[in-house]
Design a protein around this motif. Structure first.
Motif, PDB file in Angstrom:
ATOM      1  N   VAL A   1      53.935  69.639  46.219  1.00 17.94           N
ATOM      2  CA  VAL A   1      53.506  71.003  45.891  1.00 17.94           C
ATOM      3  C   VAL A   1      54.557  71.980  46.405  1.00 17.94           C
ATOM      4  O   VAL A   1      54.922  71.949  47.591  1.00 17.94           O
TER       5      VAL A   1
ATOM      6  N   TYR B   1      51.354  68.349  35.653  1.00 22.35           N
ATOM      7  CA  TYR B   1      49.996  68.320  36.201  1.00 22.35           C
ATOM      8  C   TYR B   1      49.379  69.707  35.990  1.00 22.35           C
ATOM      9  O   TYR B   1      50.003  70.729  36.320  1.00 22.35           O
TER      10      TYR B   1
ATOM     11  N   SER C   1      47.919  72.546  36.983  1.00 22.78           N
ATOM     12  CA  SER C   1      47.564  73.281  38.200  1.00 22.78           C
ATOM     13  C   SER C   1      48.189  74.670  38.136  1.00 22.78           C
ATOM     14  O   SER C   1      49.217  74.867  37.469  1.00 22.78           O
ATOM     15  N   ARG C   2      47.587  75.596  38.859  1.00 22.82           N
ATOM     16  CA  ARG C   2      48.132  76.959  38.898  1.00 22.82           C
ATOM     17  C   ARG C   2      49.507  76.960  39.565  1.00 22.82           C
ATOM     18  O   ARG C   2      50.358  77.792  39.255  1.00 22.82           O
ATOM     19  N   ASP C   3      49.722  76.051  40.508  1.00 24.72           N
ATOM     20  CA  ASP C   3      51.005  75.923  41.205  1.00 24.72           C
ATOM     21  C   ASP C   3      51.825  74.825  40.531  1.00 24.72           C
ATOM     22  O   ASP C   3      51.331  74.103  39.662  1.00 24.72           O
TER      23      ASP C   3
ATOM     24  N   VAL D   1      53.034  71.394  40.644  1.00 22.94           N
ATOM     25  CA  VAL D   1      52.621  70.168  41.333  1.00 22.94           C
ATOM     26  C   VAL D   1      53.201  68.969  40.584  1.00 22.94           C
ATOM     27  O   VAL D   1      53.079  68.875  39.359  1.00 22.94           O
TER      28      VAL D   1
ATOM     29  N   TYR E   1      44.994  66.682  48.724  1.00 25.66           N
ATOM     30  CA  TYR E   1      45.192  67.624  47.619  1.00 25.66           C
ATOM     31  C   TYR E   1      43.858  68.054  47.010  1.00 25.66           C
ATOM     32  O   TYR E   1      43.673  69.234  46.678  1.00 25.66           O
ATOM     33  N   ASP E   2      42.909  67.115  46.885  1.00 24.24           N
ATOM     34  CA  ASP E   2      41.591  67.463  46.362  1.00 24.24           C
ATOM     35  C   ASP E   2      40.896  68.463  47.280  1.00 24.24           C
ATOM     36  O   ASP E   2      40.267  69.421  46.814  1.00 24.24           O
TER      37      ASP E   2
ATOM     38  N   ARG F   1      42.564  71.876  46.755  1.00 21.10           N
ATOM     39  CA  ARG F   1      42.135  72.514  45.501  1.00 21.10           C
ATOM     40  C   ARG F   1      40.702  73.017  45.606  1.00 21.10           C
ATOM     41  O   ARG F   1      40.381  74.125  45.147  1.00 21.10           O
TER      42      ARG F   1
ATOM     43  N   GLU G   1      40.682  76.122  47.740  1.00 24.46           N
ATOM     44  CA  GLU G   1      41.298  77.240  47.020  1.00 24.46           C
ATOM     45  C   GLU G   1      40.381  77.779  45.931  1.00 24.46           C
ATOM     46  O   GLU G   1      40.245  78.997  45.766  1.00 24.46           O
ATOM     47  N   HIS G   2      39.755  76.882  45.190  1.00 24.18           N
ATOM     48  CA  HIS G   2      38.839  77.332  44.126  1.00 24.18           C
ATOM     49  C   HIS G   2      37.641  78.077  44.703  1.00 24.18           C
ATOM     50  O   HIS G   2      37.159  79.044  44.105  1.00 24.18           O
TER      51      HIS G   2
ATOM     52  N   GLN H   1      47.548  80.185  33.679  1.00 25.99           N
ATOM     53  CA  GLN H   1      46.795  78.974  33.362  1.00 25.99           C
ATOM     54  C   GLN H   1      45.649  79.249  32.391  1.00 25.99           C
ATOM     55  O   GLN H   1      45.395  78.451  31.489  1.00 25.99           O
TER      56      GLN H   1
END
Length: 611
Positions: A94, A128, A130-132, A134, A170-171, A174, A177-178, A230
């Motif tokens: 990341v 992948y 993702s907003r970032d 990754v 990572y899960d 995420r 963050e969500h 996204q």
């Protein structure tokens, strides 16, 4: 500062302190925390991929964040991803920067890119979703891979903080963050709705501009997170680079419009008005320039100049807004303290994040770096929205107070008119009784003398008519002048009237009363006349044998009930009158309610008058 505002400010800084404490990388928190990924950074200066693979460790090796600011070159980043666990696992590299224009990824010395992605490509180009940025790697136990990337962010702010997270880490990242983004999004949406409500209620332009400010900041935050690209404009590769500066400039314009409309500069402070108007125009022109100039035709040098100009302009705006709010606060302007605390709260987070990105000495956590602006905005919007709530509450109280004063004045004026009318009625009643009544009495006596002398039957008929005129005059005088109402009060006057009726008419009249509160003079007059009118209706039209009157009061209301056992009347008769129009008018004046229930068994009239 008022005690209430002092408490709010203390709470705000306590919230800020707790957020800072929980977000910093304290030694006790580092245990179990993912160690930053070591990487080599090298400014791109015409090297080929082969040259970049061969670059020695002595170039630039850093562990953690790298933030050179606004530069005009691309950057080579070389690192190694390795599975140090005993099991095969999926790892995620990341970059912690969702705004890199172009990324080429090379694996294990290969000169051909394994992936090309970035903001200049549609969102679907990412390996992948993702907003970032990754990059997933399937690694067996002990397996490692060399990774080389060329990152293009020329002419814009550039920073990365590479991390290698396993699937579980990572899960968790995420999910957290969500959760944060959901809370912030819900909060901002609520603030926008509340502010628009205040605008509709208060009709203050400042509330409308503040709603625009909150919306612009929210869109900037959404773009800053990479969520805009996204979910909102995944195909618009030209807008993704413009969105943040455009929303930033729009929020600047909206905030300054909010402040100068909420705290209009006085005539002695025209220089503030000139300053803010100038800043608004500059921001507006820059915003238009970002919108209309195609980004593909702009050199990195021009982009860097624009962004540096925006940074300088933002610094000037921060100082101007804070200075103006301090002046307003020192002048004891209402709600200036809320604005000052809110704006300071927001800018404190912004400055804190900026200092950490430049120096790295504060070692702020991942969450504060990525969501600190959102935390600051939540605190700022909470304080300023609270100011609107206080303003709405005060204005509502002032309007209610003004409405009560107007209502009281209107009632006092109406009461004066009623009392004047009563005085005129009393004068007319006295004149009827003393003047016309006296003359008719004298005429009656003379006719009596003449009739005895002449025995003329015509004189007897005339005498009867005169006697009827005397009785009618007495009735008119009696109705115009309530007997001793001022001296005796409502209850005693009605009791005397009932006693007189029981002597003069064959109908039985009953009177029950229980008054717990004093009744105003004007209301007494109105109620007396309503009772007399209802009794008159029953005597003339109902053919009743009994009339019952109840007069009851408590601190909240006065209740009058008049019942008879007569033949009642139809709805048509009710509409035509029977004196009910006068009664209804008097009840309406007293803000009361009138209910009539009439049938062949009698009529019940209920009147409720609020105290």
């Amino acid at each position: 500062m008022t005690p209430f505002l002092t408490q709010i400010t203390h709470i705000s800084f306590l919230f800020f302190g707790l957020m800072l404490l929980s977000s910093c990388d304290l030694p006790s928190q580092k245990e179990g925390k993912q160690t930053p990924l070591p990487f080599i950074i090298l400014a791109e200066d015409g090297q080929s991929v082969t040259d970049a693979w061969k670059s020695i460790e002595g170039d630039t090796i850093t562990t953690g964040r790298f933030n050179p600011g606004i530069k005009l070159n691309r950057w080579w980043v070389k690192t190694q991803v390795k599975n140090n666990s005993k099991f095969e696992d999926e790892f995620f590299l990341v970059l912690n920067n969702p705004h890199i224009n172009m990324i080429e990824v090379y694996i294990n010395g290969n000169n051909h890119p394994a992936l090309i992605t970035g903001d200049r490509f549609a969102f679907d180009s990412r390996q992948y979703p993702s907003r970032d940025f990754v990059f997933p790697f399937e690694l067996k136990s002990g397996e490692s891979k060399e990774v080389l990337m060329i990152l293009d962010k020329r002419g814009e702010t550039f920073h990365i903080d590479p991390e290698l997270l396993n699937e579980g880490e990572y899960d968790d990242r995420r999910r957290n963050e969500h959760l944060i983004m959901g809370v912030v999004s819900g909060w901002m949406a609520l603030i926008i709705v509340i502010t628009l409500f205040f605008w509709s209620e208060l009709r203050h332009r400042s509330a409308f501009y503040y709603a625009i400010f909150v919306l612009s900041v929210f869109l900037w935050i959404f773009s800053h997170w990479g969520m805009g690209f996204q979910y909102l404009w995944p195909e618009s590769v030209t807008w993704v680079g413009k969105s943040r500066p455009v929303f930033n400039l729009a929020s600047n314009v909206a905030l300054m419009l909010t402040i100068i409309n909420f705290f209009p500069p006085t005539s002695s402070r025209k220089h503030w008005k000139i300053l803010f108007r100038g800043l608004i125009w500059i921001n507006g022109l820059l915003l238009i320039a970002f919108l209309i100039i195609p980004e593909s035709n702009v050199k990195p040098e021009i982009i860097a100049f624009f962004l540096k100009t925006v940074l300088v302009l933002s610094a000037i705006q921060i100082l101007s807004i804070l200075s103006y709010l301090i002046v307003q606060y020192l002048a004891k302007t209402k709600f200036a303290g809320y604005y000052l605390a809110g704006i300071s709260f927001l800018y404190s987070f912004s400055i804190l994040i900026y200092l950490d990105q430049v120096s790295g000495s504060l070692q702020l956590s991942h969450y504060l770096l990525n969501f600190g602006s959102a935390f600051g905005t939540m605190g700022e919007t909470g304080l300023i929205t609270f100011a609107y709530m206080r303003q709405a509450s005060l204005e509502k109280k002032e309007k209610e107070k003004l409405a009560l004063e107007i209502l009281k004045k209107e009632k006092d004026y109406a009461d004066q008119i009623i009392l004047a009318q009563e005085e005129e009625r009393n004068r007319l009643g006295r004149d009827l009784h003393d003047s016309i009544g006296g003359m008719l009495g004298t005429l009656h006596m003379r006719l009596q003398g003449l009739r005895l002398k002449t025995q003329d039957p015509e004189l007897q008929a005339i005498q009867v008519l005169v006697h009827q005129g005397i009785q009618e005059t007495r009735t008119l005088s009696h109705n115009l002048t309530p007997p001793h109402l001022d001296e005796l009060g409502l209850v005693k006057a009605l009791a005397n009237e009932v006693e007189l009726l029981n002597q003069e008419v064959s109908v039985k009249v009953l009177f029950y009363h229980k008054l717990e509160t004093e009744i105003p003079k004007a209301t007494e007059v109105m109620v007396y006349r309503i009772v007399i009118e209802l009794i008159s209706n029953s005597l003339k039209h109902a053919e009743a044998s009994e009339i019952a009157i109840q007069l009851i009061s408590d601190p909240e209301k006065l209740e009058l009930i008049v019942e008879d056992d007569g033949k009642g009347f139809s709805d048509e008769q009710k509409i035509r009158g029977l004196g009910l129009n006068n009664i209804n008018s008097r009840v309406n004046y007293l803000k009361g309610e009138l209910t009539i229930d009439s049938n062949s068994n009698g009529t019940t009239t209920l009147i409720t008058i609020p105290n």
